[in-house]
Write a protein that holds these residues in place. Structure first.
Motif: not given
Length: 232
Positions: A32-50
């Motif tokens: 879900x969207x909230x979990x996604x933003x929490x992960x994005x704010x706490x983790x460094x990703x190279x790419x997101x499939x959205x």
């Protein structure tokens, strides 16, 4: 490379993660969207499939939020919304690519590789430090011009260290970049891969393996020399 799959369809999301892991990526998943933003704010990703149609917070809102503070991270929209207007909107809002469902996994994989190549080309695809040379596009490592065969995790550790030479990184930071979120930070997994990486480099050049230093109580770095008393 670490990816985030944001998909509320459980079976599709698990299938995507499984396929991408087989391709050598570290993959996290949000449903879900909230979990996604929490992960994005706490983790460094190279790419997101959205995905766009998500519970709690839509993909549109996630895309807008990310682009308000990060213009570099690669974002591939994967959505059942197939209207041209939706594709234009997604790309105009800052997505790097847009793929509609249903889709072929091999096409998705090709698009992911293409986006990651673009990211790498903005940095450098071939980087070296002393006698160690790494080609991040072809995934080849040589020591004194002799190729060595590394596992995906070993390659990921070396790639991160060689991109930021003489900077010290904790084991947790390196694992965050190379492993997905299911890794046990308290296991001996990282130490084993670091030992194996050094051993493979030393088999070609013992001095080259000594470029990877362990800083007692701090972490690891790629450096020519280090003050005595700080290294384990």
């Amino acid at each position: 490379m670490r990816l985030l799959v944001v998909e509320d369809d459980i079976l599709l999301g698990e299938g995507l993660c499984m396929g991408l892991r087989k391709k050598g990526y570290a993959v996290d998943k949000a449903v879900d969207g909230i979990d996604a933003l929490n992960l994005i704010e706490s983790t460094e990703y190279d790419l997101i499939i959205l995905d766009l149609a998500l519970p709690n917070l839509s993909g549109w809102e996630i895309l807008k939020t990310i682009r308000s503070y990060d213009l570099e991270i690669r974002i591939l929209i994967l959505s059942a919304k197939s209207l041209v207007e939706d594709k234009i909107k997604g790309l105009d809002m800052g997505a790097n690519d847009y793929l509609t469902k249903p889709f072929d996994f091999f096409e998705l994989d090709a698009r992911v590789r293409n986006l990651l190549r673009q990211k790498i080309s903005l940095e450098e695809s071939i980087i070296s430090y002393q006698s160690i040379c790494l080609d991040s596009t072809k995934r080849i490592v040589t020591v004194n011009n002799q190729p060595i065969k590394l596992t995906r995790k070993e390659f990921g550790i070396l790639e991160y260290l060689i991109r930021y030479p003489e900077e010290v990184f904790s084991a947790e930071k390196l694992m965050e970049h190379v492993w997905d979120g299911d890794v046990d930070l308290f296991s001996n997994t990282f130490k084993y891969h670091m030992y194996s990486l050094r051993k493979k480099i030393a088999a070609v050049d013992a001095k080259a393996s000594e470029l990877i230093h362990t800083i007692r109580g701090v972490g690891y770095c790629l450096m020519e020399k280090i003050e005595e008393g700080n290294q384990e």
